[in-house]
Every structure is written in structure tokens, then in C-alpha cells.
Design an enzyme around this catalytic site. Sequence first.
Site, short mmCIF file in Angstrom:
data_model
loop_
_atom_site.label_atom_id
_atom_site.label_comp_id
_atom_site.label_asym_id
_atom_site.label_seq_id
_atom_site.Cartn_x
_atom_site.Cartn_y
_atom_site.Cartn_z
N PRO A 2 0.81 -1.20 0.00
CA PRO A 2 0.00 0.00 0.00
C PRO A 2 0.84 1.26 0.00
CG PRO A 2 -0.14 -1.15 2.10
CD PRO A 2 1.01 -1.71 1.36
N GLU A 3 0.44 2.17 -0.82
CA GLU A 3 1.01 3.52 -0.81
C GLU A 3 -0.01 4.42 -0.12
OE1 GLU A 3 2.58 4.55 -4.72
OE2 GLU A 3 2.65 2.44 -5.27
#
Length: 273
Positions: A2-3
Site C-alpha cells: 500500500p502507498e
Amino acid sequence: MPELPEVETIRRTLTSVLIGQEIQGVEVLLEKAVKPSPEQLIRALVGRKIVELRRRGKYLLLLLDDDSRVAFHLRMTGRLLFLPKLTPLEKHTTLVLNFTDDHSLRFVDPRKFGTVVLYWPSTPPEGLKKLGPEPLETEKAVVVSSLTTAAARRKGPVKGLLLDQRVIAGLGNIYTDETLFLAGIRPTRSVREITAAEWEKIYQSILTVLELAIEHRGTSRRDYVDGRGEPGNHQCYLQVYDRKKKPCLVCGSEIQYTRVAGRGTYYCPACQH
DNA sequence: GAACCCCTGGTT
DNA sequence: AACCAGGGGTTC
């Protein structure tokens, strides 16, 4: 995995179900992922209530009622899921927080890169302390100045600078490629050659890309799901990432794939200079 | 900066 | 069997 947009989506999906929850028990299934030791963690967390969820860069923070905090970093494959206690533990579960209401928060991470740290605001973990400005919540001049100051001091490709969490927090491999496509700049361009006008353009592109990805609840390629276990939709809207040898959605040229700053990188040879 | 490492699992 | 992966810390 995840960013920024994915962590923000997880935060939003967990906030309503976690606020006010009292921690009844803690199960540490991967000792090396947590700090301090499992025993200390359990002693500190049992009986605490969650008062707020925050995001800083790619970290998700649980704020507790004694002012202590728990920072989760999901790295590549971490997932945070709110589930009934009765749900069987998934393979590769790292940590479980059991609440007094028959629900639990599961941290599941197949690659075991993810970390969980308990700390007090006066002594944040290094990674958190060194983070650059938050792109969506910091005034423009501060963010642009962080980019240009860093650019004056380093060499190498612009992509590497955008990936550096000390310069700007939250961008990862997908959203740097998307940002540079929208800005019309090649990921391989040297930071020294980027003009002031181009930094402005990069800044605007960062905002556009991140805001749209959050609207779409993040990008799900393989592992990512939100706090309820639901995938995002932004994979349907990616402009260059994961489009090797496919036609550019703007001009039809073949999207190129190469390695920049150690990461697989996609760009359009015609749209990006 | 680039290269390697931490891991597992999916794809070629 | 080899290579690749939404990250980042430690080494060179």
C-alpha cells in the site's frame, strides 16, 4: 503493497469500527515484526482504548487513551482487517488485537516485511520521524520547497527523489510512475535538469493522482484490500503503471518498461520528456 | 546512488 | 528454475 491512497482507504474503513474499542487481548504470531517485545506490548496494550486513527505517509497510527500510539507499516503485502473473533486466523497472521466486543483487528502479511511499533509521541520511531511533508495536507510552498531543496543536493533520476520518503511522504512505485506520466516527465530525467515550472507541474500531478486514487479506494493488483477486505478500483484507471508494451492511452505509443532507482518503471516515450 | 537483503507466492 | 512484486533498511 500500500502507498498513501491505500493506507488512507484502510484508515477510513477502519475508523468507525475501531474508535472506542477496548483491547482485551493481544496475540503476537511473528515476534520479529513487533516492537517492543511481545510481553511488553501485551502489558502496555491490554485495557487500552482506541481514540483515533491517523495516517502519516504510508504508516497507519492507532492513538490510544493513554497517549501511546501503535504504528503499522504494511510494506509490500501487509493487510489490516477488522473481523469477528470467530473468523479463523489466516495463514501469515502477524498480530491480532482482540477487543471486548467479539471483534478483532488482524495484521496479515505473507512476506513478513511489515512492522508494528508501540511508542509515545515524544519518541517516535526513526522512519516516522524522518518523513517528509504530507502531500495532501501541507501547503504547496512547503512541499515544492522540499522537492527543490532535495533536488539541489542530489543526483540521479527524478523517480528516485519522489520515492524518497524523507523528501515527500507516501508515494511508492505505482504513484510515482502515474505522477510523472501526468506531468509529462520521464522517470529517468536527472533531478538537476528539472525546471521550477516542472516542479510545479510535478506537485500538481501528485495531488491529482493521489486524490483520484483515494476516490477510487486505492489500487488492487494482487494483495491490497481495505479494512473490510474489499479491493479498490483504481487499477482500472492507471494510465501507465503495469501497461508494458500496451498502447499509451493518450497517444498510442508503446509503453516502455525499464528499471529506474531499482524499481520496475513504466513510461510513454512520446508523452514524457 | 546502486545493490543486496528481508520473505512468500504468483507468473513466465 | 528463474524472475518478479504497492517497501525500505543496511551495506558498499
